[in-house]
Write a protein that holds these residues in place. Structure first.
Motif, mmCIF file in Angstrom:
data_model
loop_
_atom_site.group_PDB
_atom_site.id
_atom_site.type_symbol
_atom_site.label_atom_id
_atom_site.label_comp_id
_atom_site.label_asym_id
_atom_site.label_seq_id
_atom_site.Cartn_x
_atom_site.Cartn_y
_atom_site.Cartn_z
ATOM 1 N N MET A 84 33.063 33.887 33.718
ATOM 2 C CA MET A 84 34.527 33.806 33.720
ATOM 3 C C MET A 84 35.087 34.518 34.956
ATOM 4 N N PHE A 89 40.617 35.540 33.487
ATOM 5 C CA PHE A 89 40.866 36.688 32.616
ATOM 6 C C PHE A 89 42.333 37.117 32.682
ATOM 7 N N SER A 93 44.695 37.085 29.374
ATOM 8 C CA SER A 93 45.103 38.396 28.868
ATOM 9 C C SER A 93 46.615 38.511 28.673
ATOM 10 N N GLN A 99 38.429 40.942 25.683
ATOM 11 C CA GLN A 99 37.599 41.943 26.354
ATOM 12 C C GLN A 99 36.921 41.261 27.536
ATOM 13 N N TYR A 100 36.885 41.938 28.672
ATOM 14 C CA TYR A 100 36.290 41.322 29.866
ATOM 15 C C TYR A 100 35.414 42.330 30.581
ATOM 16 N N ASP A 101 34.201 41.935 30.878
ATOM 17 C CA ASP A 101 33.270 42.776 31.616
ATOM 18 C C ASP A 101 33.120 42.225 33.027
ATOM 19 N N GLU A 102 33.561 42.990 34.004
ATOM 20 C CA GLU A 102 33.561 42.518 35.381
ATOM 21 C C GLU A 102 32.152 42.332 35.946
ATOM 22 N N ARG A 105 30.824 39.166 34.074
ATOM 23 C CA ARG A 105 31.845 38.122 34.017
ATOM 24 C C ARG A 105 31.871 37.433 32.644
ATOM 25 N N GLY A 107 33.675 37.162 28.972
ATOM 26 C CA GLY A 107 34.904 37.405 28.236
ATOM 27 C C GLY A 107 34.672 37.164 26.754
#
Length: 256
Positions: A84, A89, A93, A99-102, A105, A107
């Protein structure tokens, strides 16, 4: 609709809480939903136990938003989005709790389920550079209801780092071994552990690693039994397969 929701629906019919006609209507609406640019498989949770996952790469933020909302409207409690973009994101949002983890990537919209697997999934990497792929595996496994243990930077260049975590390896239900370069980590773990090992080659390494091809071939040629291999950088595939292994239950064989 997943298997639990289907079971609840049938129980409600049996208990007279809803009519047969109402149940039939819900099931008729389930097979797939046509959004023109995507056909959403609402029956996947019933067939496979896991609802459809959104592959974010190549989709516009608007498409991802519409697909996500459609799943939520049908009662899906957890929507997993892989690869993602930050732009997608940002758009989601604004209206949806996500929830997003960079790093990975990944979500996740909705709730992360309480772990209900048979044991723990260990995710081990050869180096810190493999973390993006590892975190994709971790977040995928967690979104599918698994307890995950991270063992990062335990590659064969310093084998004592891996051996310091023998207890975690021996107590795992399934291990995901992620490495680039020559990909030797999977063979070493495969020779130590008594559970299935899923090897993930990464595109980390210098020129002769051929963007992960060297690690892929090394893992495919592992002399350790019990090692299976997914595609280069495919943390999602590894996390999904590990979850399936961790959720295996005996099937009831009815005698005819």
């Amino acid at each position: 609709m997943n298997q639990n929701q289907l079971t609840d629906l049938l129980k409600n019919v049996a208990e007279g809480k809803i009519s047969v006609q109402e149940a039939v209507l819900q099931l008729k609406q389930e097979p797939f939903e046509d959004l023109e640019f995507a056909k959403l498989d609402h029956h996947r949770g019933i067939r496979q136990g896991v609802a459809e996952v959104i592959y974010g790469a190549g989709k516009t933020p608007e498409q991802i938003q519409k697909i996500t909302q459609a799943f939520l409207d049908r009662g899906q409690k957890t929507v997993l989005i892989t690869r993602m973009s930050p732009e997608a994101f940002q758009l989601l949002s604004k209206n949806i709790k996500i929830q997003y983890d960079e790093i990975s990537r990944i979500g996740i919209v909705g709730e992360i389920p309480i772990p209900d697997g048979n044991g723990k999934i260990v995710v081990a990497t050869g180096g810190t550079s493999d973390m993006a792929v590892a975190e994709e595996a971790v977040w995928t496994a967690q979104a599918l209801g698994n307890e995950v243990v991270r063992l990062y930077d335990v590659g064969v260049a310093g084998l004592h780092r891996l051996l310091a975590h023998t207890k975690e390896l021996m107590s795992a239900q399934v291990i995901i071994a992620i490495a680039g370069m020559e990909g030797a980590l999977a063979s070493v773990i495969g020779g130590l552990a008594d559970c299935p090992v899923i090897a993930v080659p990464t595109s980390v390494g210098y020129g002769a690693s051929f963007e992960g091809l060297s690690a892929l071939l090394s893992m495919l040629n592992s002399c350790a039994s019990g090692v299976s291999v997914v595609n280069i950088d495919n943390g999602f595939g590894a996390g999904y397969m590990a979850s399936m292994i961790n959720h295996i239950r005996p099937k009831e064989n009815k005698k005819e």
